[in-house]
Design an enzyme around this catalytic site. Structure first.
Site, PDB file in Angstrom:
ATOM      1  CG  ASP A   1     -17.703 -14.230  19.339  1.00 29.58           C
ATOM      2  OD1 ASP A   1     -16.636 -13.880  19.685  1.00 29.58           O
ATOM      3  OD2 ASP A   1     -18.299 -13.816  18.471  1.00 29.58           O
TER       4      ASP A   1
ATOM      5  CB  CYS B   1     -11.416 -10.601  19.264  1.00 27.57           C
ATOM      6  SG  CYS B   1     -12.202  -9.888  20.704  1.00 27.57           S
TER       7      CYS B   1
ATOM      8  CG  PHE C   1     -20.845 -12.647  24.918  1.00 33.62           C
ATOM      9  CD1 PHE C   1     -20.890 -11.353  25.611  1.00 33.62           C
ATOM     10  CD2 PHE C   1     -20.475 -13.843  25.725  1.00 33.62           C
ATOM     11  CE1 PHE C   1     -20.523 -11.357  26.859  1.00 33.62           C
ATOM     12  CE2 PHE C   1     -20.258 -13.587  26.975  1.00 33.62           C
ATOM     13  CZ  PHE C   1     -20.220 -12.522  27.491  1.00 33.62           C
TER      14      PHE C   1
ATOM     15  CB  CYS D   1      -0.944   0.106   1.194  1.00 33.53           C
ATOM     16  SG  CYS D   1      -2.050   1.495   1.286  1.00 33.53           S
TER      17      CYS D   1
ATOM     18  CB  CYS E   1      -1.815   4.799   6.605  1.00 34.19           C
ATOM     19  SG  CYS E   1      -3.400   4.004   7.175  1.00 34.19           S
TER      20      CYS E   1
END
Length: 405
Positions: A333, A359, A265, A55, A61
């Site tokens: 989750d 996560c 969840f 990129c 960024c």
């Protein structure tokens, strides 16, 4: 000159006494350290794992942090993050091959908008800075999200303040792009007229302003198994279709032939609705609007078994063993903090199968230790990299009570 020893959980290089931005293990680097961090290192001896970032915005960024590394290195590193978290808890597991989402597939992102003297700037924050970087050639986002940046700029010009920033969450649905704007000016009569006109002129499917829907051409929907669901504005969704598909496949396989499943969840039904093709599902979620979307999707689908919903704060009121006893399997989750209280009740309940989606490898490993100490077996772990080129790691895992095959 210093030599990078490893990467930390933010994917920064670590050397004795200092962290180094965008460096790789084994590299020799130099640069000015400020408060223990070298933000602009000079790479003297590059690693064989280093590649040119795909990129053009990568240097400025902050949306990505690992475009300078080979894909196989990133895959191995993310698996290692999970393995290390488990090892820290005295655990080990069998790992399945990592599933990585392709470039340009992020269907949901939160951008920053800043009103300028002339026009507006919309993009991602720069690395460790308050600078906003425009991203017209972003290789991470779905091109449809890039295409609506002019619409977002127009919204910032109309409803932004020179003194602050706006959060612009854009999501691609089958019907088009939704924009959920936060921190815009309070709505007055003029804005209530101008903002929907801008959204309509740019073809947005839905626009929410500080939580209020101002434009909706048609309820934007996503397929969740056989059902179509219209989430509330700005709702949490899996970041890529490919990542969602991989997590869903892992959950469905983990649950197996269970006929009664609790989905904790549950969100809008990412797992509950596909599971309802073969099992009765009880979906528990703290957000009533998310459950309303799930329930509406189920009622308008065909060929699904019964789905019930319950709005409940699982942190304060986890399901207890007598409530869990009716289920053959549980899907959980939780957010990044994990689900310590609910996991403790699952361990006591001895539910036959648990499909755990996470996560955060650190809280996953903590919760896994609780389950294994109670007598569960950890069958496998599946790493899913849908936040490509970031330090973020997601996974699914299957836990079984010992007498279950």
């Amino acid at each position: 000159m210093i030599t990078i020893e490893r990467l930390n959980l933010r994917a920064e290089g670590v050397a004795p006494g200092v962290v180094v931005a965008r460096a790789l293990p084994g590299e020799e680097v130099t640069g000015e350290a400020v408060e223990g961090r070298i933000a602009q290192p000079k790479i003297l001896t590059p690693s064989a794992q280093r590649v040119a970032a795909p990129c053009a915005h990568y240097k400025a960024c902050g949306g990505c942090s690992l475009q300078h590394a080979r894909d196989d290195f990133v895959e191995e590193w993310k698996t290692g993050v999970v393995r290390q978290a488990l090892t820290a808890q005295g655990l080990e597991a069998a790992f399945r091959p990592t599933v990585t989402s392709p470039a340009a597939t992020r269907r949901r992102a939160t951008l920053t908008g800043r009103r300028l003297k002339s026009g507006a700037l919309v993009g991602f924050h720069g690395r460790a800075s308050g600078t906003v970087t425009a991203i017209p050639g972003c290789t991470l986002l779905d091109p449809a999200l890039i295409a609506v940046i002019p619409a977002l700029e127009a919204l910032v010009v109309e409803g932004g303040s020179r003194k602050g920033e706006m959060r612009l969450t854009v999501t691609r649905f089958a019907e088009g792009i939704e924009a959920a704007v936060e921190d815009g000016k309070p709505l007055d009569t003029a804005l209530r007229i101008a903002v929907p006109q801008i959204a309509g002129a740019h073809g947005l499917a839905r626009l929410a302003w500080n939580g209020e829907v101002l434009l909706q051409e048609a309820p934007p929907t996503l397929a969740m198994g056989r059902a179509r669901v219209s989430p509330p504005p700005g709702a949490f969704l899996q970041a890529t279709p490919q990542g969602e598909s991989a997590l869903r496949a892992a959950v469905v396989e983990a649950v197996g032939s269970a006929k009664r499943v609790a989905d904790l969840f549950a969100g809008c039904g990412t797992f509950a609705l596909p599971l309802a093709e073969t099992a009765e599902v009880h979906a528990v979620e703290g957000s009533a609007p998310m459950l309303d979307a799930l329930n509406h999707g189920w009622r308008n689908a065909s060929g699904l078994k019964r789905v019930t919903t319950e709005a409940r704060d699982l942190f304060r009121r986890p399901l207890l063993p007598d409530e869990l006893a009716k289920f053959d399997a549980v899907v959980i989750d939780p957010p990044r903090a994990g689900a310590e209280a609910q996991i403790a009740e699952l361990a006591r309940a001895q539910v036959p199968v648990i499909a755990h989606v996470s996560c955060n490898p650190v809280t996953f490993a903590r919760d896994a230790r609780t389950l294994l100490q109670a007598g569960y077996r950890l069958d496998w772990v599946q790493v899913v990299d849908q936040f490509r080129w970031s330090a973020h790691v997601e996974l699914a895992a299957r836990f079984v009570w010992p007498h279950i095959a």
